[in-house]
Design an enzyme around this catalytic site. Structure first.
Site, PDB file in Angstrom:
ATOM      1  N   SER A 411       0.851  -1.191   0.000  1.00 53.36           N
ATOM      2  CA  SER A 411       0.000   0.000   0.000  1.00 53.36           C
ATOM      3  C   SER A 411       0.893   1.249   0.000  1.00 53.36           C
ATOM      4  CB  SER A 411      -0.955  -0.038   1.195  1.00 53.36           C
ATOM      5  OG  SER A 411      -1.964   0.948   1.048  1.00 53.36           O
ATOM      6  N   GLU A 473      -9.092  -5.387  -5.827  1.00 52.67           N
ATOM      7  CA  GLU A 473      -8.809  -4.061  -5.283  1.00 52.67           C
ATOM      8  C   GLU A 473      -9.490  -2.999  -6.140  1.00 52.67           C
ATOM      9  OE1 GLU A 473      -4.979  -3.237  -3.574  1.00 52.67           O
ATOM     10  OE2 GLU A 473      -4.275  -5.280  -3.964  1.00 52.67           O
ATOM     11  N   HIS A 508      -7.436  -5.674  -1.033  1.00 57.42           N
ATOM     12  CA  HIS A 508      -6.268  -4.881  -0.654  1.00 57.42           C
ATOM     13  C   HIS A 508      -5.529  -5.459   0.543  1.00 57.42           C
ATOM     14  CE1 HIS A 508      -3.828  -1.292  -0.844  1.00 57.42           C
ATOM     15  NE2 HIS A 508      -4.054  -1.007   0.424  1.00 57.42           N
TER      16      HIS A 508
END
Length: 524
Positions: A411, A473, A508
């Site tokens: 991330s 995602e 994610h």
């Protein structure tokens, strides 16, 4: 309530600290800690001891402070010349002193106070020379002292490191806490200047000789100096490690534990944790370390540095431990995960700052919950911390191959990994960007692509890059990752190894476990 008793017994001046519940619970017995130098360290933090016990954050412990007759004699394991000609030599009567504590003083205390007399409930703790003699109590009398608090110990004392190298492992019945401040001994011009490197080396030797990693905690504290203030702080930290709190709960007939020990928190074998306060960022980081049991290659272990250590370390360490088994497993690598002082897996505030480059509000999207952005833009200082402060510490603990270092981030951490590849391509040889936040600062990474392309075209960048993302995602995240991969693909080859993986049906967060398995293969 007054907890202290000053008494004379068996030719010794003693300071006794009775825990808060000692008089309230007349049938209860307590673990005992024998503390050197008259108990000065626990006397300085007695209110904290009461407070932490009331909050059930610390086991209630009976303390016995033992005043030495001559600490340079009683706290040294063998005779040695003085450091200065005007000083008397070191007496080396440590064994007699430890045996006196074990065979005379402890029975006296056990007879007169409600103690838990077993070794697993008995600690010996000290600072400086007091820490040194506490270590030797573990070698000489583990039958009596099962918990060791070794605070700023004088590992510089003549012959100590040779002794540690020559002796077998400490008995695996022990539980050991070690600490040292990184400023201890730095202003000395004699052998005391070896305070920190010898402490680090000793902790590593204990593990190399087979002492269980889950029973040793070593903490190297940034800014720590050799004084009672620092050591008393670490007395509290040592106690929480040596005597983990077990909160009693209502009985549940459907659950049966084989032993009290079976309720302890699980620790991954081969792992260690310590804290470092960075001069670069001003922040304290909790470092998680896993080291293979196999001997290092001649050039040293390869190493994986992982961000978001609170979230990633457990998965990485267990995967490497399982998949690196010999004779058929992959080559195991050292794992260093950088985290924060929190029990949460993701520590949002610090990571927003550490993993990002400066950005104005106009360059950032509105947050989904409508909240304001936290402070951002500390990536350069954080990168300096890893390279200039953390890496030297790790290399002092484990033999590392500097030509085989990989950085992994997810991330915002994935953005940081790519930023490092773009701006400092020689810092690591491998980069893992999981679900990277390429959108940061108006897609700044894509704006910088022409400059990076020139470096790839000229062969200036020699590295490996794995980009991984989950198919479920946000579509924009997936599109950004694919776009960057497509831009880089023409330059993939011998000098630039490139891999892109999209994991089906993963989001994610859920993408992390399959990504870990993939990256372990990628870094081989």
């Amino acid at each position: 309530m007054i907890h202290f008793q000053r008494i004379e017994a068996l030719g010794r001046e003693l300071l006794i600290y009775l825990p808060p519940s000692y008089h309230r619970e007349p049938n209860r017995r307590f673990p005992v800690a024998y503390v050197q130098d008259g108990g000065e360290l626990f006397e300085m933090v007695s209110n904290q001891l009461d407070h932490l016990a009331a909050q059930e954050k610390l086991e209630e412990i009976l303390f016995v402070g033992v005043k030495p007759h001559n600490r340079n004699e009683e706290y040294t394991p063998w005779p040695a010349p003085p450091l200065l000609d005007s000083y008397p030599p070191f007496g080396g009567k440590g064994r007699q002193y430890v045996d006196e504590l074990a065979d005379r003083l402890k029975p006296y205390i056990d007879e007169r106070y409600r103690t838990k007399p077993e070794a697993e409930h008995t600690a010996i703790i000290g600072g400086s020379f007091g820490g040194l003699i506490s270590l030797f109590a573990g070698y000489w009398r583990p039958d009596v002292f099962g918990r060791l608090g070794i605070l700023s110990a004088s590992f510089w004392f003549e012959g100590v490191m040779s002794f540690v190298k020559e002796q077998p492992a400490l008995p695996d019945s022990l539980r050991v806490y070690m600490s040292v401040g990184d400023c201890e001994g730095i202003y000395k011009s004699n052998i005391q200047r070896n305070m920190v490197p010898y402490s680090v080396e000793a902790s590593e030797l204990f593990l190399q000789k087979g002492f269980p990693a889950e029973q040793l905690r070593f903490e190297l504290r940034e800014g720590g100096t050799h004084d009672s203030l620092y050591m008393s702080e670490h007395l509290l930290r040592s106690l929480s490690w040596l005597f983990p709190v077990h909160v009693e709960q209502a009985a549940k007939p459907s659950v049966t534990f084989e032993s009290e020990e079976s309720t302890e928190e699980y620790s991954i074998p081969g792992t260690r944790r310590f804290a470092i306060r960075s001069r670069k960022t001003g922040r304290e980081y909790h470092i998680f370390l896993w080291q293979p049991k196999t001997a290092p290659p001649e050039e040293g272990y390869s190493v994986l540095y992982s961000l978001d250590g609170n979230a990633t370390f457990g998965t990485l360490a267990e995967a490497m431990r399982l998949q690196g088994r010999k004779p058929h497993g992959m080559e195991p690598q050292v794992i260093v995960a950088i985290g924060y002082d929190s029990e949460e897996p993701i520590v949002s505030g610090p990571r927003f700052y550490d993993y990002t480059i400066p950005a104005s509000l106009s360059e950032l999207p509105a947050r989904p919950d409508g909240s304001v952005w936290p402070e951002v833009g500390g990536a350069e200082a954080f990168a300096d911390f890893i390279e200039d402060e953390l890496m030297p510490v790790i290399e002092g603990m484990v033999r590392i191959n500097r030509k085989r270092q990989t950085l992994f981030g997810h991330s915002l951490g994935g953005f940081f990994a790519l930023h490092m590849l773009f701006s400092r391509p020689g810092s690591y040889q491998g980069y893992i960007a999981g679900s990277p936040s390429i959108w940061w600062k108006g897609h700044d990474l894509l704006k910088r692509w022409p400059e990076v392309e020139d470096k790839l075209r000229s062969g200036e960048i020699e590295a490996s890059l794995l980009i991984g993302i989950g198919s479920d995602e946000k579509p924009s995240m997936v599109a950004d990752a694919e776009r960057l991969y497509e831009l880089m693909l023409p330059y993939a080859g011998e000098r630039f190894k490139l891999c892109y993986r999209k994991f089906d049906n993963e989001g994610h967060v859920s993408v992390l476990p399959p990504l870990v398995s993939e990256l372990l293969r990628f870094i081989q």
